[in-house]
Design a protein around this motif. Structure first.
Motif, PDB file in Angstrom:
ATOM      1  N   LEU A  12      32.446  40.426  50.933  1.00  0.00           N
ATOM      2  CA  LEU A  12      31.982  40.989  49.673  1.00  0.00           C
ATOM      3  C   LEU A  12      32.472  40.182  48.470  1.00  0.00           C
ATOM      4  N   THR A  13      31.621  40.083  47.470  1.00  0.00           N
ATOM      5  CA  THR A  13      32.015  39.440  46.219  1.00  0.00           C
ATOM      6  C   THR A  13      32.140  40.458  45.094  1.00  0.00           C
ATOM      7  N   ILE A  20      36.343  44.821  42.001  1.00  0.00           N
ATOM      8  CA  ILE A  20      35.930  46.171  42.361  1.00  0.00           C
ATOM      9  C   ILE A  20      35.948  47.059  41.118  1.00  0.00           C
ATOM     10  N   SER A  21      34.957  47.937  41.016  1.00  0.00           N
ATOM     11  CA  SER A  21      34.927  48.946  39.959  1.00  0.00           C
ATOM     12  C   SER A  21      35.331  50.278  40.569  1.00  0.00           C
ATOM     13  N   LEU A  22      36.313  50.926  39.952  1.00  0.00           N
ATOM     14  CA  LEU A  22      36.878  52.168  40.479  1.00  0.00           C
ATOM     15  C   LEU A  22      36.789  53.274  39.435  1.00  0.00           C
ATOM     16  N   TYR A  44      40.326  43.233  43.368  1.00  0.00           N
ATOM     17  CA  TYR A  44      41.106  43.193  42.143  1.00  0.00           C
ATOM     18  C   TYR A  44      40.390  43.978  41.055  1.00  0.00           C
ATOM     19  N   ILE A  45      41.169  44.494  40.118  1.00  0.00           N
ATOM     20  CA  ILE A  45      40.630  45.127  38.919  1.00  0.00           C
ATOM     21  C   ILE A  45      41.280  44.464  37.709  1.00  0.00           C
ATOM     22  N   GLU A  46      40.655  44.610  36.573  1.00  0.00           N
ATOM     23  CA  GLU A  46      41.237  44.128  35.323  1.00  0.00           C
ATOM     24  C   GLU A  46      41.749  45.327  34.540  1.00  0.00           C
ATOM     25  N   GLN A  47      42.994  45.212  34.072  1.00  0.00           N
ATOM     26  CA  GLN A  47      43.570  46.311  33.299  1.00  0.00           C
ATOM     27  C   GLN A  47      44.581  45.753  32.304  1.00  0.00           C
TER      28      GLN A  47
END
Length: 265
Positions: free
Chosen positions: A187-188, A144-146, A110-113
């Motif tokens: 993975l965390t 995750i950082s993208l 997941y990402i935050e946006q």
């Protein structure tokens, strides 16, 4: 003479045969209309989708004629209504059972946006847009950082900002390699925002640093072997936390930074 005329006898025989086949045809049609109706619907591999939503989207009702279904249209409607579903296969068993087999994309990251939590598959397809982590479909979804994201649209693959489009496509290959490794599902956190500084966190215990994606599959395999060694109680390192350096092809090293249960200073 009591014998019937041959022509009349032939006509009677033809009429009897025709009548017989007509009766059989009518009975077949009646049976087809009366009995070929959906009584049971089996939905398989439905983990993250809702079965009632699948039924409703497909416009499937118990009692409807089983051969009145346009399977291709039903499959498309189900995929359109269920973001997790990437493929649908429908078969019939006998005259009353309909089988719907789903292929779902599992939520991996997941990402935050814009104040929202975007749940992603391992191919960066948007599966769900949540207001809080409590709405996540499973607790195993890792942050995750993208590279900078341009748009995140439900059911679509993430689109990256103009200067990052090429590397954004490579990110999918990187995640596919991770998914095919022994680290899948453990993975965390993952940071693949910088091409030459790839790193993931294993169970909040090991920070694994891969450097570039060059020969990533080999690096992943060796990292998994290293974790197995570290977690084997016989080696007396199973409680250690730290950094696994895996950027050099063919070798890893472990840098202990603490132990499980210790508070971070």
């Amino acid at each position: 003479m009591n014998d019937q005329h041959p022509l009349r006898k032939s006509k009677l025989t033809s009429f009897a045969i025709t009548a017989f086949f007509l009766i059989v045809t009518v009975l077949t049609v009646l049976i087809f209309l009366a009995f070929c109706r959906v009584k049971t619907v089996n939905i398989e591999n439905c983990v993250f989708s809702d079965k009632q939503t699948v039924m409703k989207a497909g416009k499937i009702n118990v009692g409807m004629h089983i051969y009145a279904l346009d399977k291709e249209k039903v499959e498309e409607r189900i995929k359109e209504a269920n973001p997790y579903v990437c493929d649908v296969y429908i078969t019939r068993t006998g005259m009353t059972t309909l089988n719907i087999t789903l292929t779902e994309d599992a939520p991996g990251f997941y990402i935050e946006q814009d104040g929202k939590y975007i749940v992603l598959s391992e191919t960066l397809r948007v599966l769900e847009i949540c207001n809080s982590k409590a709405e996540f479909p499973t607790s195993s979804v890792a942050q995750i950082s993208l590279p900078p994201v341009e748009t995140a649209v439900l059911k679509k693959t993430l689109e990256f900002k103009e200067d990052w489009v090429s590397y954004g496509k490579e990110c999918i290959e990187i995640l596919e390699a991770i998914a095919a490794s022994g680290l899948s599902g453990t993975l965390t956190y993952a940071d693949i925002s910088e091409k030459f500084d790839l790193r993931v966190t294993y169970k909040d215990k090991y920070d694994i640093r891969f450097g570039s994606p060059y020969k990533l599959s080999e690096k992943l395999s060796l990292a998994v072997e290293t974790i197995e060694y570290l977690e084997d109680p016989i080696n007396r390192l199973s409680t250690a936390k730290g950094i696994i350096h895996a950027s050099v092809i063919g070798e890893t090293s472990f840098e202990a930074t603490g132990a499980i249960g210790e508070e971070t200073q």
